[in-house]
Write a protein that holds these residues in place. Structure first.
Motif, mmCIF file in Angstrom:
data_model
loop_
_atom_site.group_PDB
_atom_site.id
_atom_site.type_symbol
_atom_site.label_atom_id
_atom_site.label_comp_id
_atom_site.label_asym_id
_atom_site.label_seq_id
_atom_site.Cartn_x
_atom_site.Cartn_y
_atom_site.Cartn_z
ATOM 1 N N PRO A 97 37.556 34.662 50.829
ATOM 2 C CA PRO A 97 39.075 35.448 51.237
ATOM 3 C C PRO A 97 38.728 36.686 51.480
ATOM 4 O O PRO A 97 39.533 37.462 52.182
ATOM 5 N N ILE A 98 37.630 37.406 50.705
ATOM 6 C CA ILE A 98 37.339 38.871 50.865
ATOM 7 C C ILE A 98 37.118 38.856 52.601
ATOM 8 O O ILE A 98 37.507 39.875 53.249
ATOM 9 N N ALA A 140 35.783 50.648 41.859
ATOM 10 C CA ALA A 140 36.801 50.084 41.154
ATOM 11 C C ALA A 140 36.581 48.733 40.758
ATOM 12 O O ALA A 140 36.675 47.843 39.643
ATOM 13 N N THR A 141 35.930 47.845 41.768
ATOM 14 C CA THR A 141 35.560 46.500 41.690
ATOM 15 C C THR A 141 34.568 46.385 40.418
ATOM 16 O O THR A 141 34.661 45.634 39.757
ATOM 17 N N VAL A 142 33.399 47.255 40.441
ATOM 18 C CA VAL A 142 32.224 47.413 39.326
ATOM 19 C C VAL A 142 33.011 47.744 38.139
ATOM 20 O O VAL A 142 32.869 47.075 37.224
ATOM 21 N N ARG A 143 33.810 48.701 38.137
ATOM 22 C CA ARG A 143 34.455 49.075 36.672
ATOM 23 C C ARG A 143 35.139 47.994 36.141
ATOM 24 O O ARG A 143 35.258 47.714 35.040
ATOM 25 N N VAL A 144 36.202 47.680 36.922
ATOM 26 C CA VAL A 144 37.169 46.435 36.643
ATOM 27 C C VAL A 144 36.276 45.208 36.128
ATOM 28 O O VAL A 144 36.422 44.680 35.014
ATOM 29 N N GLY A 145 35.168 44.994 37.062
ATOM 30 C CA GLY A 145 34.466 43.588 36.718
ATOM 31 C C GLY A 145 33.649 44.005 35.486
ATOM 32 O O GLY A 145 33.525 42.601 34.701
ATOM 33 N N LEU A 146 33.185 45.186 35.150
ATOM 34 C CA LEU A 146 32.436 45.370 33.633
ATOM 35 C C LEU A 146 33.274 45.041 32.627
ATOM 36 O O LEU A 146 33.123 44.411 31.713
ATOM 37 N N ALA A 147 34.581 45.570 32.871
ATOM 38 C CA ALA A 147 35.586 45.316 31.733
ATOM 39 C C ALA A 147 36.032 43.936 31.553
ATOM 40 O O ALA A 147 36.201 43.341 30.477
ATOM 41 N N PHE A 148 36.034 43.191 32.781
ATOM 42 C CA PHE A 148 36.678 41.729 32.772
ATOM 43 C C PHE A 148 35.680 40.931 32.001
ATOM 44 O O PHE A 148 35.782 40.229 31.190
ATOM 45 N N HIS A 177 40.201 46.003 45.924
ATOM 46 C CA HIS A 177 39.066 45.989 45.118
ATOM 47 C C HIS A 177 39.328 46.135 43.705
ATOM 48 O O HIS A 177 38.344 44.936 43.092
ATOM 49 N N ALA A 178 40.273 46.527 43.153
ATOM 50 C CA ALA A 178 40.378 46.281 41.705
ATOM 51 C C ALA A 178 40.586 44.878 41.412
ATOM 52 O O ALA A 178 40.075 44.324 40.433
ATOM 53 N N LEU A 179 41.514 44.167 42.284
ATOM 54 C CA LEU A 179 41.640 42.989 41.841
ATOM 55 C C LEU A 179 40.451 41.888 42.260
ATOM 56 O O LEU A 179 40.150 40.985 41.402
ATOM 57 N N ARG A 180 39.707 42.388 43.012
ATOM 58 C CA ARG A 180 38.265 41.743 43.291
ATOM 59 C C ARG A 180 37.549 41.766 41.931
ATOM 60 O O ARG A 180 36.841 40.909 41.765
ATOM 61 N N GLY A 181 37.706 42.710 41.289
ATOM 62 C CA GLY A 181 36.797 42.841 39.800
ATOM 63 C C GLY A 181 37.224 41.822 39.138
ATOM 64 O O GLY A 181 36.484 41.412 38.023
ATOM 65 N N LEU A 182 38.219 41.316 39.323
ATOM 66 C CA LEU A 182 38.803 40.098 38.370
ATOM 67 C C LEU A 182 38.489 38.708 39.130
ATOM 68 O O LEU A 182 39.078 37.742 38.443
#
Length: 471
Positions: free
Chosen positions: A260-261, A311-319, A397-402
């Motif tokens: 999808p990306i 944002a992808t990395v930071r959100v992914g780390l938190a997720f 990109h933030a949504l990709r982290g999820l």
């Protein structure tokens, strides 16, 4: 198997969310700024080739431009697909799972090889496709010579994206910047030598440009891989150990998140390609003005793009760490930073369009007067376009982290092709607003997508995007 993870010596990037806005801002900035500068440097690779091909003459420049226009959408789609490695590695790191990190990276290389292999026969079909579209046979033949000399660059390009994703997930972004800048220098030297046949080498013209681009991408891939394999805090992941061992679950997961990306990227690139064709139907001055305004907008876009990667990395780390508050802080901080920067560029575009346009078109030449005036007008629309473009890329990109990529893909397709393109055609041709109508259509599509994606991130809990939180 799980083991504690620590970050490399590239900023403070331990898996720790203090839940303080200032701390998150500093962490995002430290992660993002090398990526931003690296993206700007990446643009210089193409700019250098354009300048050198221009020295060969208009015919060669036209052929090189045609080859690049044909190759780039497929290359960016492939980069989008393997870019799924970034959120998946970040999530694994958040879970403190070394084995998952290694397996995701290893299968990322597998996906890169598969995607490049599937794209090769497509890009090698450039000549019959362009001839069917009515392109000049001589220029098309030159474009084909470029493609046949450089099609293999797809493998190191996609492989580099896999390694970059791994390094970004561990905040090792400065090495990405250093290697990319070195790549710009290497590309200029090798391209100059091969294109014009210096230092006893044969005159290769466009084939030399293609070979140089392939070599520099191979150089960047090998340099980043060597760093990942030898850095004292990264080598323990052994990303190439048992390379030939399959992990079909993670292979499928990369494709599930990445396809999808890639298709979202293709949708956006396709929208701007069609917009260029529409401008070509209006007139030469409009096309030139469109190119200038788009180049300025694209350069500014590199900043929110780099922030989006962070944002992808930071959100992914938190997720991965099961930290809902960390997800909230990471997403909104990156969005605020992206929108803040784009507000500055919006102000510049509105306040001094003539000065910015004059960088590309000399207003002192009488023949440029109409194109300069048009470009300044388009740039005013691009100012508003900036805000929407910055919001949509960071939110996506933030949504990709999820690992949320499928629904954003459909939202992007709808916004670009059902809202943006028809609006551009209606305003530009039916209502005869010409180029300004096309630009307003582009801005409308981007704004529509931005609102939907930001809203989706804001409603992430209600929409069930956090139901898989660990912890």
């Amino acid at each position: 198997m799980s083991e504690p993870l620590t970050a490399p010596a590239s900023g403070d990037a331990t898996v720790d969310f203090s839940h303080a806005w200032g701390s998150e801002l500093r962490a995002t900035f430290a992660l993002a700024w090398p990526l931003i500068v690296a993206q700007l440097a990446q643009n210089l690779l193409f700019t250098t080739d354009v300048v050198l091909m221009g020295w060969l003459g208009p015919k060669y420049l036209a052929a090189g431009t045609l080859a690049g226009a044909f190759l780039m959408p497929f290359q960016l789609t492939g980069i989008g697909i393997v870019g799924a490695v970034a959120p998946l590695v970040a999530q694994a790191r958040g879970r403190r799972d070394i084995k998952a990190v290694r397996r995701v990276v290893r299968q990322g290389f597998w996906v890169a090889i598969l995607v490049a292999t599937l794209l090769v026969p497509i890009v090698l079909s450039i000549r019959p496709i362009y001839l069917a579209l009515g392109q000049d046979p001589e220029v098309t033949a030159l474009a084909e010579s470029y493609m046949f000399a450089g099609f293999w660059m797809l493998y190191p390009v996609l492989g580099t994206m896999v390694v970059r994703s791994f390094l970004s997930a561990f905040a090792a972004t400065r090495v990405i910047l250093v290697v990319t800048v070195m790549g710009v220098i290497v590309n200029a030297l090798v391209a100059y030598t091969l294109i014009f046949g210096h230092f006893g080498l044969p005159l290769l013209e466009l084939r030399g440009a293609a070979l140089a681009t392939g070599f520099v991408n191979l150089f960047m891939f090998l340099a980043l891989t060597a760093y990942a394999l030898t850095h004292r805090k990264l080598k323990r992941f052994h990303i190439l150990v048992r390379f030939w061992k399959p992990d079909w679950r993670r292979f499928a997961e990369i494709l599930r998140v990445g396809m999808p990306i890639g298709l979202t990227v293709a949708a956006e690139v396709g929208l701007f390609s069609v917009a260029a064709i529409l401008m070509g139907r209006i007139g030469t001055d409009e096309t030139a003005a469109h190119a200038v305004a788009l180049q300025l907008a694209s350069t500014a876009f590199m900043v929110p793009l780099g922030l989006g990667m962070a944002a992808t990395v930071r959100v992914g780390l938190a997720f991965g760490a099961g930290d809902a508050e960390g997800i909230r802080k990471a997403g909104w901080v990156a969005l605020a930073m992206g929108m803040g920067f784009m507000a500055v560029t919006c102000t510049l575009f509105l306040a001094m369009p003539q000065q910015l346009v004059s960088i590309f078109l000399d207003p002192g030449i009488a023949g440029n007067a109409n194109a300069v005036a048009l470009a300044a007008t388009y740039l005013a629309v691009a100012g508003l376009f900036q805000l929407a473009d910055g919001a949509q890329v960071v939110a996506a990109h933030a949504l990709r982290g999820l690992s949320d990529t499928r629904t954003p893909m459909w939202l992007a397709f709808f916004g670009y092709w059902v809202v943006g393109l028809p609006t551009a055609y209606l305003l530009g041709f039916v209502l005869d607003w010409r180029g300004i109508g096309v630009w307003i259509g582009l801005a409308t599509g981007l704004a529509f997508v931005a609102v939907l994606l930001v809203t989706r991130f804001a409603l992430r809990e209600r929409l069930g995007l956090l139901r898989h939180l660990v912890g």
